[in-house]
Design a protein around this motif. Structure first.
Motif, PDB file in Angstrom:
ATOM      1  N   LYS A 112      32.762  80.859 -23.937  1.00  0.00           N
ATOM      2  CA  LYS A 112      31.960  80.659 -25.146  1.00  0.00           C
ATOM      3  C   LYS A 112      32.668  81.198 -26.378  1.00  0.00           C
ATOM      4  O   LYS A 112      32.617  80.588 -27.455  1.00  0.00           O
ATOM      5  CB  LYS A 112      30.581  81.316 -25.001  1.00  0.00           C
ATOM      6  CG  LYS A 112      29.635  80.538 -24.117  1.00  0.00           C
ATOM      7  CD  LYS A 112      28.300  81.250 -23.990  1.00  0.00           C
ATOM      8  CE  LYS A 112      27.405  80.558 -22.981  1.00  0.00           C
ATOM      9  NZ  LYS A 112      26.158  81.288 -22.769  1.00  0.00           N
ATOM     10  N   ARG A 116      33.696  79.108 -29.658  1.00  0.00           N
ATOM     11  CA  ARG A 116      33.320  79.511 -31.017  1.00  0.00           C
ATOM     12  C   ARG A 116      34.544  79.497 -31.937  1.00  0.00           C
ATOM     13  O   ARG A 116      34.463  79.058 -33.085  1.00  0.00           O
ATOM     14  CB  ARG A 116      32.679  80.893 -31.008  1.00  0.00           C
ATOM     15  CG  ARG A 116      31.258  80.901 -30.519  1.00  0.00           C
ATOM     16  CD  ARG A 116      30.619  82.291 -30.599  1.00  0.00           C
ATOM     17  NE  ARG A 116      29.308  82.267 -30.015  1.00  0.00           N
ATOM     18  CZ  ARG A 116      29.012  82.758 -28.813  1.00  0.00           C
ATOM     19  NH1 ARG A 116      29.942  83.347 -28.088  1.00  0.00           N
ATOM     20  NH2 ARG A 116      27.785  82.686 -28.337  1.00  0.00           N
ATOM     21  N   LEU A 119      35.451  76.098 -33.036  1.00  0.00           N
ATOM     22  CA  LEU A 119      34.519  75.525 -34.015  1.00  0.00           C
ATOM     23  C   LEU A 119      34.549  76.237 -35.368  1.00  0.00           C
ATOM     24  O   LEU A 119      33.740  75.935 -36.238  1.00  0.00           O
ATOM     25  CB  LEU A 119      33.091  75.560 -33.454  1.00  0.00           C
ATOM     26  CG  LEU A 119      32.818  74.651 -32.259  1.00  0.00           C
ATOM     27  CD1 LEU A 119      31.439  74.936 -31.673  1.00  0.00           C
ATOM     28  CD2 LEU A 119      32.944  73.191 -32.646  1.00  0.00           C
ATOM     29  N   CYS A 126      26.955  73.085 -38.035  1.00  0.00           N
ATOM     30  CA  CYS A 126      27.568  72.710 -36.754  1.00  0.00           C
ATOM     31  C   CYS A 126      27.658  73.933 -35.836  1.00  0.00           C
ATOM     32  O   CYS A 126      27.308  73.859 -34.655  1.00  0.00           O
ATOM     33  CB  CYS A 126      28.951  72.111 -36.998  1.00  0.00           C
ATOM     34  SG  CYS A 126      29.730  71.462 -35.521  1.00  0.00           S
ATOM     35  N   ARG A 127      28.111  75.056 -36.383  1.00  0.00           N
ATOM     36  CA  ARG A 127      28.231  76.280 -35.568  1.00  0.00           C
ATOM     37  C   ARG A 127      26.855  76.783 -35.123  1.00  0.00           C
ATOM     38  O   ARG A 127      26.691  77.241 -33.988  1.00  0.00           O
ATOM     39  CB  ARG A 127      28.991  77.355 -36.358  1.00  0.00           C
ATOM     40  CG  ARG A 127      30.478  77.032 -36.497  1.00  0.00           C
ATOM     41  CD  ARG A 127      31.278  78.221 -36.991  1.00  0.00           C
ATOM     42  NE  ARG A 127      30.815  78.761 -38.254  1.00  0.00           N
ATOM     43  CZ  ARG A 127      31.202  78.344 -39.455  1.00  0.00           C
ATOM     44  NH1 ARG A 127      32.068  77.361 -39.565  1.00  0.00           N
ATOM     45  NH2 ARG A 127      30.736  78.909 -40.546  1.00  0.00           N
ATOM     46  N   PHE A 130      25.701  74.728 -32.238  1.00  0.00           N
ATOM     47  CA  PHE A 130      26.361  75.165 -31.006  1.00  0.00           C
ATOM     48  C   PHE A 130      25.644  76.375 -30.403  1.00  0.00           C
ATOM     49  O   PHE A 130      25.403  76.424 -29.191  1.00  0.00           O
ATOM     50  CB  PHE A 130      27.831  75.506 -31.282  1.00  0.00           C
ATOM     51  CG  PHE A 130      28.541  76.102 -30.100  1.00  0.00           C
ATOM     52  CD1 PHE A 130      28.852  75.324 -28.992  1.00  0.00           C
ATOM     53  CD2 PHE A 130      28.884  77.441 -30.081  1.00  0.00           C
ATOM     54  CE1 PHE A 130      29.496  75.874 -27.892  1.00  0.00           C
ATOM     55  CE2 PHE A 130      29.524  77.999 -28.998  1.00  0.00           C
ATOM     56  CZ  PHE A 130      29.841  77.221 -27.890  1.00  0.00           C
ATOM     57  N   ASN A 134      23.648  76.685 -26.736  1.00  0.00           N
ATOM     58  CA  ASN A 134      23.845  77.746 -25.741  1.00  0.00           C
ATOM     59  C   ASN A 134      22.520  78.325 -25.254  1.00  0.00           C
ATOM     60  O   ASN A 134      22.438  78.861 -24.159  1.00  0.00           O
ATOM     61  CB  ASN A 134      24.718  78.865 -26.301  1.00  0.00           C
ATOM     62  CG  ASN A 134      26.176  78.514 -26.271  1.00  0.00           C
ATOM     63  OD1 ASN A 134      26.635  77.822 -25.371  1.00  0.00           O
ATOM     64  ND2 ASN A 134      26.909  78.975 -27.263  1.00  0.00           N
ATOM     65  N   THR A 158      25.606  67.575 -32.297  1.00  0.00           N
ATOM     66  CA  THR A 158      25.773  67.767 -30.853  1.00  0.00           C
ATOM     67  C   THR A 158      26.927  66.901 -30.352  1.00  0.00           C
ATOM     68  O   THR A 158      27.778  67.369 -29.592  1.00  0.00           O
ATOM     69  CB  THR A 158      24.467  67.413 -30.110  1.00  0.00           C
ATOM     70  OG1 THR A 158      23.422  68.236 -30.606  1.00  0.00           O
ATOM     71  CG2 THR A 158      24.606  67.637 -28.624  1.00  0.00           C
ATOM     72  N   ILE A 161      30.219  68.330 -31.618  1.00  0.00           N
ATOM     73  CA  ILE A 161      30.598  69.537 -30.857  1.00  0.00           C
ATOM     74  C   ILE A 161      31.160  69.136 -29.498  1.00  0.00           C
ATOM     75  O   ILE A 161      32.192  69.648 -29.069  1.00  0.00           O
ATOM     76  CB  ILE A 161      29.381  70.481 -30.701  1.00  0.00           C
ATOM     77  CG1 ILE A 161      29.019  71.102 -32.048  1.00  0.00           C
ATOM     78  CG2 ILE A 161      29.654  71.563 -29.663  1.00  0.00           C
ATOM     79  CD1 ILE A 161      27.661  71.777 -32.081  1.00  0.00           C
ATOM     80  N   ARG A 162      30.496  68.218 -28.827  1.00  0.00           N
ATOM     81  CA  ARG A 162      30.963  67.787 -27.498  1.00  0.00           C
ATOM     82  C   ARG A 162      32.342  67.150 -27.577  1.00  0.00           C
ATOM     83  O   ARG A 162      33.178  67.355 -26.702  1.00  0.00           O
ATOM     84  CB  ARG A 162      29.944  66.840 -26.877  1.00  0.00           C
ATOM     85  CG  ARG A 162      28.715  67.595 -26.424  1.00  0.00           C
ATOM     86  CD  ARG A 162      27.835  66.758 -25.527  1.00  0.00           C
ATOM     87  NE  ARG A 162      26.740  67.586 -25.045  1.00  0.00           N
ATOM     88  CZ  ARG A 162      25.477  67.224 -25.098  1.00  0.00           C
ATOM     89  NH1 ARG A 162      25.124  66.055 -25.574  1.00  0.00           N
ATOM     90  NH2 ARG A 162      24.541  68.028 -24.633  1.00  0.00           N
TER      91      ARG A 162
END
Length: 170
Positions: A112, A116, A119, A126-127, A130, A134, A158, A161-162
């Motif tokens: 994780k 982070r 990102l 966006c962060r 994420f 989690n 989402t 991020i993916r």
């Protein structure tokens, strides 16, 4: 122990750095994870220490002469017999419960943190998305938490991020 002594010990523990070995690498962990990781070793050391000492019977240390002892049952001293988890399991007086997998938690924590870092160049929304992912929130819950009117915005972030973290599945 005085309350101030306990506070000082806690502060000292928070200042130190703790590590566990995962797949041959030193991984930084919190004090709580460190204690949990090494709990079985500490328990075994404590068990060996307790079994190396003669038991206390009626406030006096046993001298090993069982003839006149009240703890003698004809076979041996009832107070100095080693307690075995294997024996207790066979007798049905103890049932093992699977412990949390601390190593898996440590690996997930490191993963994780790496995500982070990946990102960091993204915007705050966006962060934050994420972080809510989690926590396993639904997109609707994330939209409410982030204060955006459309779950489509969350869906966009989402997906972004993916795509960005796709390499972490390997």
């Amino acid at each position: 122990m005085k309350k101030t002594d306990l506070n000082e010990r806690t502060a000292n523990n928070e200042e130190r750095e703790y590590y566990v070995i995962v797949n041959g690498e030193k991984v930084p962990v919190t004090y709580e994870v460190y204690l949990e990781y090494y709990r079985p070793e500490r328990r075994e050391a404590q068990r060996k220490y307790r079994n190396s000492k003669q038991p206390m019977i009626n406030g006096k240390r046993c001298k090993g002469d069982c003839k006149y002892c009240t703890a003698y049952d004809g076979i041996g001293c009832t107070q100095s017999r080693e307690v075995s988890l294997d024996q207790m399991t066979e007798d049905g007086t103890f049932e093992a419960v699977a412990p949390d997998n601390t190593e898996s938690e440590a690996i997930a924590h490191v993963l994780k943190e790496e995500m982070r870092e990946a990102l960091q160049e993204e915007n705050d929304l966006c962060r934050e998305t994420f972080e809510l992912m989690n926590q396993q929130m639904t997109q609707k819950e994330m939209a409410t938490e982030l204060g955006v009117s459309s779950p489509g915005t969350v869906s966009y972030y989402t997906k972004r991020i993916r795509e960005k973290l796709d390499g972490f599945n390997d």
